[in-house]
Design a protein around this motif. Structure first.
Motif, PDB file in Angstrom:
ATOM      1  N   UNK A  45       0.761  -1.277   0.026  1.00  0.00           N
ATOM      2  CA  UNK A  45       0.009  -0.025   0.054  1.00  0.00           C
ATOM      3  C   UNK A  45       0.806   1.138  -0.069  1.00  0.00           C
ATOM      4  N   UNK A  46       0.792   2.174  -1.015  1.00  0.00           N
ATOM      5  CA  UNK A  46       1.667   3.281  -1.152  1.00  0.00           C
ATOM      6  C   UNK A  46       1.257   4.359  -0.252  1.00  0.00           C
ATOM      7  N   UNK A  47       0.306   4.520   0.065  1.00  0.00           N
ATOM      8  CA  UNK A  47      -0.216   5.760   0.986  1.00  0.00           C
ATOM      9  C   UNK A  47      -0.897   5.399   2.446  1.00  0.00           C
ATOM     10  N   UNK A  78      -5.586  -8.883   9.382  1.00  0.00           N
ATOM     11  CA  UNK A  78      -4.395  -9.755   9.476  1.00  0.00           C
ATOM     12  C   UNK A  78      -4.214 -10.414  10.878  1.00  0.00           C
ATOM     13  N   UNK A  79      -4.436  -9.433  11.841  1.00  0.00           N
ATOM     14  CA  UNK A  79      -4.047  -9.983  13.085  1.00  0.00           C
ATOM     15  C   UNK A  79      -5.146 -11.011  13.707  1.00  0.00           C
ATOM     16  N   UNK A  80      -6.370 -10.436  13.286  1.00  0.00           N
ATOM     17  CA  UNK A  80      -7.721 -11.238  13.790  1.00  0.00           C
ATOM     18  C   UNK A  80      -7.488 -12.597  13.048  1.00  0.00           C
ATOM     19  N   UNK A  81      -7.266 -12.696  11.886  1.00  0.00           N
ATOM     20  CA  UNK A  81      -7.163 -14.002  11.271  1.00  0.00           C
ATOM     21  C   UNK A  81      -6.080 -14.928  11.723  1.00  0.00           C
ATOM     22  N   UNK A  95      -5.056   0.832   5.321  1.00  0.00           N
ATOM     23  CA  UNK A  95      -4.029   0.292   5.959  1.00  0.00           C
ATOM     24  C   UNK A  95      -4.354  -0.099   7.518  1.00  0.00           C
ATOM     25  N   UNK A  96      -4.791   0.501   8.265  1.00  0.00           N
ATOM     26  CA  UNK A  96      -5.374   0.037   9.629  1.00  0.00           C
ATOM     27  C   UNK A  96      -6.305  -1.374   9.568  1.00  0.00           C
TER      28      UNK A  96
END
Length: 94
Positions: free
Chosen positions: A58-60, A72-75, A65-66
């Motif tokens: 992700x460039x910006x 990802x953390x939940x998975x 992003x959050x």
């Protein structure tokens, strides 16, 4: 004068009937093939790692992003939790 408490049976309203049908649908057990059942924790872990590594591209900094990081953390957490619950030792001696 004699009366009974049974009387006439009350009919359910439309919303009560929908609620009854929905709760029975959500309460049913789902059968999965053994291969898919065994692969569920790994699918959670794989999707968590893929979402985490997708954040590198992700460039910006914007609202995505959050959400990617949280997903990802939940998975990854869910994958580890499911794996540990399925492979829990029942006896403490072994």
């Amino acid at each position: 004068m004699l009366s009974t408490t049974a009387g006439k049976s009350a009919t359910l309203s439309d919303t009560q009937q929908v609620t009854r049908q929905t709760s029975s649908l959500l309460g049913r057990k789902i059968w999965l093939p053994k291969l898919l059942y065994d692969a569920v924790p790994y699918l959670y872990l794989a999707s968590g790692f893929m979402a985490f590594f997708a954040t590198l591209y992700i460039s910006a900094w914007f609202w995505v992003l959050p959400h990617y990081l949280l997903f990802s953390v939940a998975c990854m957490h869910l994958g580890v939790l499911v794996y540990r619950r399925r492979h829990r030792r029942t006896d403490l001696d072994a």
